[in-house]
Design an enzyme around this catalytic site. Structure first.
Site, PDB file in Angstrom:
ATOM      1  N   SER A 184      -1.402  -1.631   0.172  1.00  0.00           N
ATOM      2  CA  SER A 184      -1.029  -3.018  -0.093  1.00  0.00           C
ATOM      3  C   SER A 184      -1.396  -3.339  -1.542  1.00  0.00           C
ATOM      4  O   SER A 184      -0.885  -2.688  -2.447  1.00  0.00           O
ATOM      5  CB  SER A 184      -1.714  -3.946   0.909  1.00  0.00           C
ATOM      6  OG  SER A 184      -1.216  -5.261   0.786  1.00  0.00           O
ATOM      7  N   HIS A 212       3.070  -3.140   1.589  1.00  0.00           N
ATOM      8  CA  HIS A 212       3.328  -4.533   1.942  1.00  0.00           C
ATOM      9  C   HIS A 212       4.191  -5.172   0.855  1.00  0.00           C
ATOM     10  O   HIS A 212       3.824  -5.158  -0.317  1.00  0.00           O
ATOM     11  CB  HIS A 212       2.017  -5.309   2.093  1.00  0.00           C
ATOM     12  CG  HIS A 212       1.237  -4.887   3.288  1.00  0.00           C
ATOM     13  ND1 HIS A 212      -0.106  -5.152   3.416  1.00  0.00           N
ATOM     14  CD2 HIS A 212       1.596  -4.242   4.421  1.00  0.00           C
ATOM     15  CE1 HIS A 212      -0.529  -4.677   4.590  1.00  0.00           C
ATOM     16  NE2 HIS A 212       0.482  -4.112   5.202  1.00  0.00           N
ATOM     17  N   ASP A 247      -4.627  -4.123   8.017  1.00  0.00           N
ATOM     18  CA  ASP A 247      -3.494  -3.333   8.473  1.00  0.00           C
ATOM     19  C   ASP A 247      -3.741  -1.863   8.137  1.00  0.00           C
ATOM     20  O   ASP A 247      -4.193  -1.527   7.047  1.00  0.00           O
ATOM     21  CB  ASP A 247      -2.203  -3.829   7.798  1.00  0.00           C
ATOM     22  CG  ASP A 247      -0.954  -3.223   8.397  1.00  0.00           C
ATOM     23  OD1 ASP A 247      -1.015  -2.720   9.543  1.00  0.00           O
ATOM     24  OD2 ASP A 247       0.088  -3.263   7.724  1.00  0.00           O
TER      25      ASP A 247
END
Length: 191
Positions: A14, A41, A134
């Site tokens: 991310s 992401h 995540d």
């Protein structure tokens, strides 16, 4: 370090992802024997430039995942914006608009869990820099399937939260610097 039966690599990142991936993906040779599946992401509603950026830097073929595309060795496949990317048992990509996970679609957990089901002990899961949790649950799924789990050393990450969460849930994961992650993935491609 990486099991000889490795059949695929799944990477999630991310915040700080581009800088980290630029130190890993361009190192892999054109004849790399494994498919590399990547979730970064991305904000919904905007076109991703990841394929353009990495195609110019990588020896591997670089593509954005499309529903029902075959997953091919020597190809980096990025999840498209606003879609979860999954691996189907037959070795194809599946895209989903299911609910976001940790406010993210695409989700690292979704990719890792489906890839662990498809590849079992042949999967190498890698969690890189990021600012949420995540990937942690998905990395556990990779470990439970017998796959190899690698986490970027949080001390070297642009954002520590994601690697720290992954390590908290998946304590057996190898903790490596970006340079060592690149070397480990390169090693699996050697005869």
């Amino acid at each position: 370090m990486i099991a000889a039966e490795a059949r695929a690599v799944a990477i999630g990142a991310s915040a700080g992802a581009i800088q980290a991936l630029l130190q890993i993906l361009p190192v892999l040779p054109a004849d790399y024997p494994l498919p590399v599946l990547v979730v970064v992401h991305l904000p919904p509603g905007r076109r991703s430039e990841l394929v353009t950026l990495f195609a110019a830097k990588c020896k591997l073929r670089v593509a954005e995942g499309e529903d029902k595309d075959p997953i091919a060795p020597g190809t980096v496949t990025f999840a498209p914006p606003d879609y979860h990317m999954l691996v189907e048992a037959g070795g194809t990509v599946s895209l989903s608009r299911d609910e976001a996970v940790f406010f993210s679609r695409p989700s690292i957990d979704v990719l890792f869990e489906s890839a662990a089901d498809a590849y079992g002990p042949g999967l190498v899961g890698v969690v890189l820099t990021g600012a949420n949790e995540d990937g942690a649950r998905g990395l556990v799924a990779v470990a439970e399937a017998g796959g190899v789990t690698i986490v970027q050393d949080p001390a070297t990450a642009y954002a520590r939260a994601m690697p720290e969460a992954a390590l908290a849930k998946c304590r057996q994961a190898q903790v490596l610097s970006i340079k060592d992650i690149a070397a480990a993935l390169l090693e699996v491609g050697q005869p």
